[in-house]
Design a protein around this motif. Structure first.
Motif, mmCIF file in Angstrom:
data_model
loop_
_atom_site.group_PDB
_atom_site.id
_atom_site.type_symbol
_atom_site.label_atom_id
_atom_site.label_comp_id
_atom_site.label_asym_id
_atom_site.label_seq_id
_atom_site.Cartn_x
_atom_site.Cartn_y
_atom_site.Cartn_z
ATOM 1 N N MET A 1 0.879 -1.092 -0.009
ATOM 2 C CA MET A 1 0.043 0.051 0.050
ATOM 3 C C MET A 1 0.774 1.130 0.206
ATOM 4 N N ASN A 2 0.787 1.915 -0.866
ATOM 5 C CA ASN A 2 1.486 3.238 -1.197
ATOM 6 C C ASN A 2 1.190 4.498 0.021
ATOM 7 N N LYS A 3 1.840 5.258 0.406
ATOM 8 C CA LYS A 3 1.736 6.276 1.182
ATOM 9 C C LYS A 3 0.777 7.227 0.677
ATOM 10 N N SER A 4 -0.364 7.489 1.386
ATOM 11 C CA SER A 4 -1.358 8.526 0.899
ATOM 12 C C SER A 4 -0.768 9.892 0.719
ATOM 13 N N PRO A 5 -1.422 10.574 -0.218
ATOM 14 C CA PRO A 5 -1.107 12.027 -0.256
ATOM 15 C C PRO A 5 -1.609 12.717 1.118
ATOM 16 N N PHE A 6 -0.843 13.907 1.631
ATOM 17 C CA PHE A 6 -0.974 14.201 2.526
ATOM 18 C C PHE A 6 -0.647 15.911 2.606
ATOM 19 N N ASN A 7 -1.153 16.730 2.549
ATOM 20 C CA ASN A 7 -1.204 18.162 2.271
ATOM 21 C C ASN A 7 -1.657 18.737 0.782
ATOM 22 N N LEU A 8 -1.861 19.767 0.853
ATOM 23 C CA LEU A 8 -2.519 20.236 -0.614
ATOM 24 C C LEU A 8 -1.691 20.191 -1.849
ATOM 25 N N GLU A 9 -0.327 20.362 -1.479
ATOM 26 C CA GLU A 9 0.618 20.012 -2.913
ATOM 27 C C GLU A 9 0.574 18.412 -3.432
ATOM 28 N N GLU A 10 0.470 17.442 -2.183
ATOM 29 C CA GLU A 10 0.583 16.166 -2.489
ATOM 30 C C GLU A 10 -0.809 15.862 -3.394
ATOM 31 N N TRP A 11 -1.928 16.400 -2.829
ATOM 32 C CA TRP A 11 -3.197 16.001 -3.370
ATOM 33 C C TRP A 11 -3.306 16.491 -4.783
ATOM 34 N N LEU A 12 -2.737 17.920 -5.019
ATOM 35 C CA LEU A 12 -2.634 18.413 -6.510
ATOM 36 C C LEU A 12 -2.058 17.285 -7.530
ATOM 37 N N ILE A 13 -0.918 17.161 -6.832
ATOM 38 C CA ILE A 13 -0.221 16.201 -7.892
ATOM 39 C C ILE A 13 -1.020 14.789 -8.052
ATOM 40 N N PHE A 14 -1.614 14.619 -6.947
ATOM 41 C CA PHE A 14 -2.095 13.019 -7.141
ATOM 42 C C PHE A 14 -3.516 12.946 -7.822
ATOM 43 N N LEU A 15 -4.433 14.122 -7.765
ATOM 44 C CA LEU A 15 -5.382 14.459 -8.529
ATOM 45 C C LEU A 15 -5.220 14.935 -10.117
ATOM 46 N N LYS A 16 -4.198 15.588 -10.361
ATOM 47 C CA LYS A 16 -3.674 15.801 -11.579
ATOM 48 C C LYS A 16 -3.595 14.727 -12.333
ATOM 49 N N ASP A 17 -3.117 13.761 -11.867
ATOM 50 C CA ASP A 17 -2.803 12.402 -12.950
ATOM 51 C C ASP A 17 -3.892 11.618 -13.224
ATOM 52 N N LYS A 18 -5.181 11.882 -12.318
ATOM 53 C CA LYS A 18 -6.287 11.148 -12.338
ATOM 54 C C LYS A 18 -7.316 11.555 -13.530
ATOM 55 N N LYS A 19 -7.651 10.416 -14.455
ATOM 56 C CA LYS A 19 -8.724 10.867 -15.440
ATOM 57 C C LYS A 19 -10.098 10.711 -14.714
ATOM 58 N N PHE A 20 -11.273 11.421 -15.428
ATOM 59 C CA PHE A 20 -12.594 11.560 -14.730
ATOM 60 C C PHE A 20 -12.993 10.030 -15.049
ATOM 61 N N PRO A 21 -13.753 9.244 -13.934
ATOM 62 C CA PRO A 21 -14.186 8.080 -13.882
ATOM 63 C C PRO A 21 -15.507 8.021 -14.835
ATOM 64 N N VAL A 22 -16.002 7.221 -15.588
ATOM 65 C CA VAL A 22 -17.015 7.294 -16.411
ATOM 66 C C VAL A 22 -17.420 5.646 -16.501
ATOM 67 N N GLU A 23 -18.793 5.619 -16.513
ATOM 68 C CA GLU A 23 -19.379 4.211 -16.565
ATOM 69 C C GLU A 23 -18.932 3.603 -17.711
ATOM 70 N N ALA A 24 -18.504 2.370 -17.949
ATOM 71 C CA ALA A 24 -17.730 1.739 -19.196
ATOM 72 C C ALA A 24 -18.889 1.771 -20.377
ATOM 73 N N SER A 25 -20.011 1.298 -20.003
ATOM 74 C CA SER A 25 -20.878 1.146 -21.089
ATOM 75 C C SER A 25 -21.575 2.570 -21.683
ATOM 76 N N ASN A 26 -21.462 3.693 -20.867
ATOM 77 C CA ASN A 26 -21.823 4.914 -21.208
ATOM 78 C C ASN A 26 -20.856 5.350 -22.283
ATOM 79 N N LEU A 27 -19.366 5.146 -21.668
ATOM 80 C CA LEU A 27 -18.463 5.711 -22.564
ATOM 81 C C LEU A 27 -18.355 5.113 -23.889
ATOM 82 N N ALA A 28 -18.479 3.736 -24.004
ATOM 83 C CA ALA A 28 -18.214 2.805 -25.149
ATOM 84 C C ALA A 28 -19.682 3.618 -25.946
ATOM 85 N N ARG A 29 -20.738 4.106 -25.646
ATOM 86 C CA ARG A 29 -21.880 4.268 -26.304
ATOM 87 C C ARG A 29 -21.506 5.582 -26.995
#
Length: 489
Positions: free
Chosen positions: A1-29
């Motif tokens: 288990m990796n160390k979780s982000p903690f503080n504003l800078e770490e959360w910004l780095i963490f979230l900037k790397d994340k794509k927006f989750p979309v339900e697979a069937s809707n995205l395929a459609r």
């Protein structure tokens, strides 16, 4: 288990790397619709509306690329028509499909938070109608999308958000809970992420005290509503008058009301404060504001249905909603002890020893919140080897670097029988000298350490390491001993 982000800078780095989750069937459609030469935007709108983060990405894209626009583009349909098929296709790179499962807690929490945002938006829209504001759809979408970062946190940081919610239910302030578990305020993180995504400026403004009242100014507005059966007075403060005449205050207060009602129920005393603020903003009686709020919640329940959570409107049907004795009785009835939680979880057939350890870890996380760091070790008698199998709170690389099988008189005793000990002060200092390798370096000299062990099967022991920079209570120690007794049975 990796160390979780903690503080504003770490959360910004963490979230900037994340794509927006979309339900697979809707995205395929959506991908098929874009490829089809016969598809039109009008026919795609229902698909776009069914996926909030897809709609949000399209909204951001429109505000990013459309030149010479006089003001923000605030609604998904307007945004889609402005960027066209090519613009929607560009958005696909920002999306990541997920297969929905009712058993997935992260997905359910994510959808639940989206539903709360729909309810907040419906309440804000109803207030806007009462105030005779033009562009009420803008009020709806600003209120809805301002919570997009909260959706992602529930999806990617479910444990931290769950802990924050537990603390809110105990009466701890949102500021304290968020700083303790995230190292920053969610609103602060939201503003930075909205700026990174180039979201509509009006959504960002709904968090800034330049455009919404400060805590002191909100109190001043609330003070204008002195009696429930009277129309509130007017503020003599020019800035307060301007803010009250705008619509961002509706978005802000509606979000607070929906989140408060979701966590603590409609009986929360804090809701009355926001009702008083909105009564001053609408210049109407308190009862009318409460009625409009409930009306908005009912509209949300009718129009935005999700299996992830019961609608807030359902609570309003309870005749015992504001009866304190019934609330106390309900709380006692739903109180489940840590031992009962573990016993029930262990009833599942065919559990491996590691799965049992994971269940113990979960109960510890929920019930011993002072445990800032936890490690569970496995000791195999046949191999004579000790190794960490689960951990929480530490840097994983630091844990891996410690040679846990080095000689240790303390660990030798833990390997032999079921035992538990709470260490602090001088006793902790003495034991630190007997721990393996450099493991004493991950323990705070002024903190507390609980060491415990139990056999889980023939030839296999589990050793529990719970550490805090603060202090454990006697009840924390008692819970650990009870859990050991249960897991060894």
């Amino acid at each position: 288990m990796n160390k979780s982000p903690f503080n504003l800078e770490e959360w910004l780095i963490f979230l900037k790397d994340k794509k927006f989750p979309v339900e697979a069937s809707n995205l395929a459609r959506l991908k098929n619709q874009i490829k089809s030469p016969y598809e039109t935007l009008d026919r795609m709108r229902s698909n776009i509306a069914s996926e909030p983060l897809l709609a949000f990405a399209i909204l951001n894209e429109a505000n990013k690329v459309v030149p010479n626009k006089r003001s923000d583009i605030k609604t998904p349909n307007h945004a889609a028509s402005m960027i066209g098929m090519s613009g929607i296709e560009r958005v696909l790179d920002q999306l990541e499909p997920y297969e929905y499962s009712r058993k997935n807690p992260e997905q359910n929490s994510f959808l639940k938070e989206i539903q709360v945002s729909y309810e907040a938006a419906a309440i804000a829209k109803r207030w806007a109608i009462e105030k005779n504001i033009s562009h009420i759809d803008d009020v709806f979408w600003v209120t809805f999308f301002r919570n997009a970062v909260r959706w992602l946190l529930w999806f990617h940081a479910n444990e931290q958000m769950t802990e924050i919610t537990h603390q809110l239910k105990k009466g701890i302030s949102a500021t304290q809970a968020e700083l303790e578990h995230l190292g920053c305020r969610i609103d602060e993180l939201t503003v930075k992420m909205m700026q990174y995504w180039q979201a509509p400026e009006i959504v960002i403004n709904s968090f800034l005290t330049k455009h919404i009242p400060s805590a002191k100014e909100l109190q001043s507005l609330a003070n204008l509503t002195k009696h429930a059966d009277q129309i509130p007075g007017f503020s003599e403060d020019k800035r307060l008058t301007i803010l009250a005449n705008g619509h961002l205050i509706l978005s802000y207060c509606a979000s607070k009301v929906a989140q408060e009602a979701d966590v603590l129920g409609w009986g929360s005393k804090q809701l009355v404060f926001f009702y008083r603020v909105i009564a001053a903003v609408l210049h109407d009686k308190l009862g009318k504001v409460i009625q409009a709020t409930h009306y908005g919640a009912v509209e949300a329940a009718a129009e935005f249905i999700s299996d992830a959570k019961p609608p807030l409107a359902r609570q309003l049907l309870s005749p015992l909603l504001y009866t304190k004795t019934s609330q106390i009785r309900a709380t006692k009835k739903s109180d489940i002890t840590p031992e009962q939680q573990l016993r029930k979880a262990l009833e599942a057939p065919g559990l491996s020893n590691k799965q049992k350890a994971a269940l113990v870890m979960k109960v510890i996380r929920v019930n011993i919140r002072s445990a800032q760091h936890t490690i569970i070790f496995k000791y195999s008698e046949s191999k004579g080897a000790l190794s960490p199998i689960l951990q929480y709170g530490y840097d994983i690389e630091v844990i891996k670097a410690i040679k846990w099988n080095n000689p240790s008189t303390t660990f030798d005793r833990l390997k032999q029988k079921r035992t538990a000990v709470l260490l602090s002060d001088k006793k902790l200092q003495q034991v630190l000298k007997t721990l393996p390798d450099t493991s004493d370096q991950i323990v705070d000299d002024n903190g507390n350490l609980i060491l415990a062990s139990t056999p889980v099967s023939e030839g296999e022991h589990h050793i529990y390491w719970l550490e805090t920079r603060k202090a454990f209570s006697e009840n924390d120690y008692k819970i650990v001993k009870q859990l050991l007794t249960i897991v060894s049975q």
